[in-house]
Scaffold this active site. Structure first.
Site: not given
Length: 276
Positions: A46, A51, A76, A109
């Site tokens: 994931d 990120y 996401k 998200h």
């Protein structure tokens, strides 16, 4: 070890344990964590655009030598990319950074940012084109889900939310069960808050397991996908080693009773319904 899968409402199988990569730093740390997880037996990774480590995640997957079809990859769409056109481009950007031909699960998200119904329309089209095998949301309450589904052609397959014994999400889980939406648990270990919990420690001693293993086993038995994050080999391997024991009814009742509706991250109940 046989990895347990759940089945989404479109009949796509999703491994019930995955590696979360939030805060895994771009570069060697994220790459090494994913590579370690895949060697250990994880088949669900994931990540997310925000990120900043999609490139490393994708590279580790490609370098693993594991057939692409055996690895379930989630990413996401971030808050700044809502809207039909922006969502389409954000997906393509993530796909390019990952270096993959398709994504297994693409999530909104947060219900921040406006235009989530437009975004969902774009995601439905990406799903229809076969660019993504499943679509869903993250950090959505029942109210957010109701709003989104009023104009949706496809019910979200997944809602990824903060989920642990201090935040057991019982009303949301009942709603999602009714609509065949699978819950995924982010921050399943409550950012380490259970270390001092005597109830959890007693159950860990009883089963000769670590506290994280007890919490993750609780997730599995409650029927959710769990996404523990770590960049350390010992914990990556330990978090996966939860398939050869079972919590009994007394253990589960004790853990269920710990709920205090306590968030470690953003409380989505404070995010207003997006009126487009």
């Amino acid at each position: 070890m046989i990895m347990k899968n759940l089945v989404l409402h479109n009949d796509v199988a999703i491994p019930q344990i995955g590696l979360g990569s939030w805060q895994a730093m771009p570069g060697g740390e994220a790459y090494d964590a994913v590579a370690t997880a895949l060697r250990a037996g994880y088949r669900h990774i994931d990540t997310a655009a925000i990120y900043g480590n999609e490139e490393d995640v994708g590279q580790a997957i490609r370098d693993s030598g594991i057939p692409r079809g055996d690895i379930f990859v989630t990413t996401k769409l971030w808050n700044t990319d809502h809207g039909y056109g922006r969502a389409k481009q954000a997906f393509l950007d993530s796909l390019q950074r990952l270096g993959l031909d398709y994504i297994d699960l693409y999530l909104i998200h947060f219900p921040f940012g406006g235009r989530i119904c437009e975004t969902w329309k774009a995601m439905e089209e990406l799903y229809g084109e076969g660019r993504v095998r499943a679509i869903g949301v993250s950090n959505f309450t029942t109210e957010h889900l109701d709003y989104l589904m009023r104009g949706a052609a496809i019910t979200p397959m997944v809602d990824q939310v903060e989920y642990h014994p201090y935040l057991s999400q019982d009303p949301l889980q009942r709603y999602c069960d009714e609509h065949r939406i699978v819950i995924e648990a982010w921050s399943p270990l409550g950012s380490g808050r259970f270390v001092e919990d005597t109830n959890v420690r007693a159950i860990a001693v009883k089963h000769h397991r670590s506290i994280p293993q007890i919490i993750l086993r609780w997730d599995i038995q409650r029927g959710v996908v769990t996404l523990p994050k770590s960049v350390h080999q010992q914990y990556i391997e330990e978090n996966l080693d939860i398939l050869d024991f079972r919590l009994d009814a007394t253990d589960m009742a004790s853990l269920n009773a710990l709920n205090r509706d306590w968030h470690t991250g953003t409380n989505p109940e404070l995010i207003p319904i997006d009126q487009e």
